[in-house]
Design a protein around this motif. Structure first.
Motif, PDB file in Angstrom:
ATOM      1  N   UNK A   1       0.866  -1.638   0.135  1.00 52.19           N
ATOM      2  CA  UNK A   1       0.142  -0.157   0.190  1.00 52.19           C
ATOM      3  C   UNK A   1       1.080   1.177   0.219  1.00 52.19           C
ATOM      4  N   UNK A   2       2.212   1.043   0.680  1.00 60.74           N
ATOM      5  CA  UNK A   2       3.022   2.160   1.018  1.00 60.74           C
ATOM      6  C   UNK A   2       3.470   2.795  -0.545  1.00 60.74           C
ATOM      7  N   UNK A   3       3.541   1.376  -0.944  1.00 60.59           N
ATOM      8  CA  UNK A   3       4.501   1.458  -2.512  1.00 60.59           C
ATOM      9  C   UNK A   3       3.321   2.239  -3.783  1.00 60.59           C
ATOM     10  N   UNK A   4       2.164   1.891  -3.536  1.00 60.32           N
ATOM     11  CA  UNK A   4       0.823   2.224  -4.334  1.00 60.32           C
ATOM     12  C   UNK A   4       0.362   3.338  -4.221  1.00 60.32           C
ATOM     13  N   UNK A   5       0.479   3.763  -2.909  1.00 62.80           N
ATOM     14  CA  UNK A   5       0.370   5.297  -2.771  1.00 62.80           C
ATOM     15  C   UNK A   5       1.168   6.377  -3.569  1.00 62.80           C
ATOM     16  N   UNK A   6       2.482   5.624  -3.002  1.00 60.11           N
ATOM     17  CA  UNK A   6       3.299   6.880  -3.780  1.00 60.11           C
ATOM     18  C   UNK A   6       3.603   6.415  -5.341  1.00 60.11           C
ATOM     19  N   UNK A   7       3.645   5.217  -5.919  1.00 61.84           N
ATOM     20  CA  UNK A   7       3.886   5.255  -7.302  1.00 61.84           C
ATOM     21  C   UNK A   7       3.120   6.159  -8.363  1.00 61.84           C
ATOM     22  N   UNK A   8       1.169   5.201  -7.664  1.00 59.88           N
ATOM     23  CA  UNK A   8       0.391   5.901  -8.282  1.00 59.88           C
ATOM     24  C   UNK A   8       0.251   7.184  -8.546  1.00 59.88           C
ATOM     25  N   UNK A   9       1.011   7.920  -7.620  1.00 61.58           N
ATOM     26  CA  UNK A   9       1.719   9.638  -7.820  1.00 61.58           C
ATOM     27  C   UNK A   9       2.840   9.750  -8.650  1.00 61.58           C
ATOM     28  N   UNK A  10       3.572   9.395  -9.173  1.00 59.21           N
ATOM     29  CA  UNK A  10       4.798   9.283  -9.851  1.00 59.21           C
ATOM     30  C   UNK A  10       5.926   9.938  -8.930  1.00 59.21           C
TER      31      UNK A  10
END
Ligand code: GLU
Length: 306
Positions: free
Chosen positions: A26-35
Motif C-alpha cells: 500500500x505504501x508503494x502503490x500510494x506513492x507510485x500512483x502519484x509518480x
C-alpha cells in the motif's frame, strides 16, 4: 506540489509475513500512483534480534514482489551519532530528564493502563533533585517531557485520530539506559532527514503517530501524511505474526507467483473486484485510498495453494 516520498521501514529480524507485505504494497502503490519515490531503511536498532543476513533476504523479498525502491538510507544501527545530535537538541530545549524507574515499577498497578496494555507514565522521575538522582548509582533512561496538548492525525484509512500525550501517554523514553535510542526518536529523525512525505504502516502503529508528530515539531521537520492500514488476520481471527510460518514469504515463494499473492492481497483489501493475479505496477494505475478496506482483513491463502 512536489512528488511524494514514501518509505519501507522493515525490521530485519526474520522473513516478512503477509502483514508486512501488505503495508509495504500500500505504501508503494500510494506513492507510485502519484509518480513519487520510495526510500528503504532497515530498522535494526535492536541488534540482538536483527542481522544483515535478514536485511539481505528482505531486499530480495521486496524485489521478488516487484516493490522497488529508489534509495536505501543507512540502517539505524549505524546512525547513533546522528540520533545523538537530535537528543542534544532536546536537552538544549530543557525537555529531557533521566528516569530510574525499573520495569516492575513501570508496570505497577498504580499507573493507569491504556486499552492496548501500555501505561501512562505518571512522571515519577520528572522532579527528582540532583542529589536524589545520584543515589541510584546506575545509568538512567531518558524521557522527553510532553505538553498538555491535543495532537490530531488525519489518517488516510482511520480518519481523525486524536491523542493528548500528557494524559494518554505521558513523558516517553527516547534513549534507553544502555544508550540505545528508541524507535520513536530514530524513526522521526530518519523519516525527517529522508524527506519522507507519507508514512504508511500497520494500524498497530497508529498510536505512535502523535509522539512522532511531537518530535517532528521539536526537530523542525514537516508532518508527513499518514495511512495506517488494516491488520491481516489468519482465518481463525488471530493477527498474523512472524510465528505464522505458512504466511511468511519463505514458505509462500516456493508455492505461489508474486502476482498471485499481490492479487489476493489487493482483492481482500477491496482494491480489485475479482481475484486475479496482478503486478504492483498494474495495480498502481487504479489505486485510491477510498477503495481500501478499513476493517481488519481475514486472509485465506488456500485459493493460492490449490
Ligand atoms: N520497523 C517497523 C516494523 O517493521 C515499522 C515502523 C514504521 O513503519 O514506522 O514493523
Amino acid at each position: 506540489m512536489s512528488a511524494p516520498v514514501g518509505r519501507f521501514a522493515p525490521t530485519p529480524s526474520g522473513r516478512m509475513h503477509l502483514g508486512n507485505v501488505f503495508a509495504g504494497l500500500i505504501a508503494w502503490l500510494s506513492v507510485k500512483s502519484r509518480g513519487g519515490s520510495m526510500v528503504l531503511r532497515m530498522e535494526d536498532l535492536d541488534t540482538q534480534r536483527t542481522s544483515p543476513e535478514f536485511a539481505e533476504v528482505l531486499r530480495k523479498d521486496l524485489q521478488w514482489l516487484g516493490l522497488t525502491w529508489d534509495l536505501e538510507t543507512p540502517p539505524q544501527s549505524q546512525r547513533s551519532a546522528v540520533y545523538n545530535r537530535y537528543f542534544e537538541k532536546l536537552r538544549d530545549l530543557d525537555l529531557l530528564y533521566p528516569c530510574y524507574c525499573t520495569r516492575s515499577q513501570l508496570h505497577n498497578v498504580n499507573a493507569p493502563h491504556l486499552s492496548d496494555g501500555t501505561y501512562v507514565y505518571p512522571g515519577t522521575c520528572r522532579h527528582l533533585t540532583e542529589e536524589e538522582r545520584q543515589t541510584f548509582g546506575r545509568a538512567p533512561a531518558w524521557r522527553v517531557k510532553v505538553p498538555d496538548r491535543i495532537w490530531t492525525v488525519d489518517d488516510h484509512v482511520q480518519g481523525i485520530y486524536t491523542e493528548n500525550l500528557a494524559t494518554d501517554c505521558g513523558d516517553f523514553v527516547v534513549r534507553r539506559a544502555d544508550g540505545v535510542y528508541v524507535y520513536q526518536l530514530a524513526v522521526t529523525v530518519d523519516d525527517g532527514e529522508a524527506g519522507v512525505t507519507e508514512v504508511v504502516r500497520g494500524m498497530d502503529l497508529l498510536s505512535s503517530a502523535p509522539r512522532q508528530m511531537y518530535l517532528q515539531e521539536l526537530f523542525g521537520f514537516s508532518h508527513p501524511a499518514y495511512g495506517h492500514v488494516p491488520m491481516l488476520l489468519a482465518t481463525d481471527g488471530r493477527r498474523l505474526s512472524k510465528r505464522d510460518k505458512d504466511m511468511d514469504l519463505g514458505y509462500l515463494q516456493e508455492r505461489v507467483k508474486p502476482e498471485a499473492l499481490i492479487g489476493l492481497l489487493a482483492y481482500s483489501a477491496h482494491l480489485i473486484d475479482n481475484l486475479t493475479p496482478i503486478s504492483p505496477l498494474e495495480l498502481a494505475k487504479e489505486f485510491s485510498w477510498e477503495k481500501l478496506r478499513k476493517e481488519d482483513i481475514c486472509l485465506d491463502i488456500s485459493p493460492l495453494l490449490g
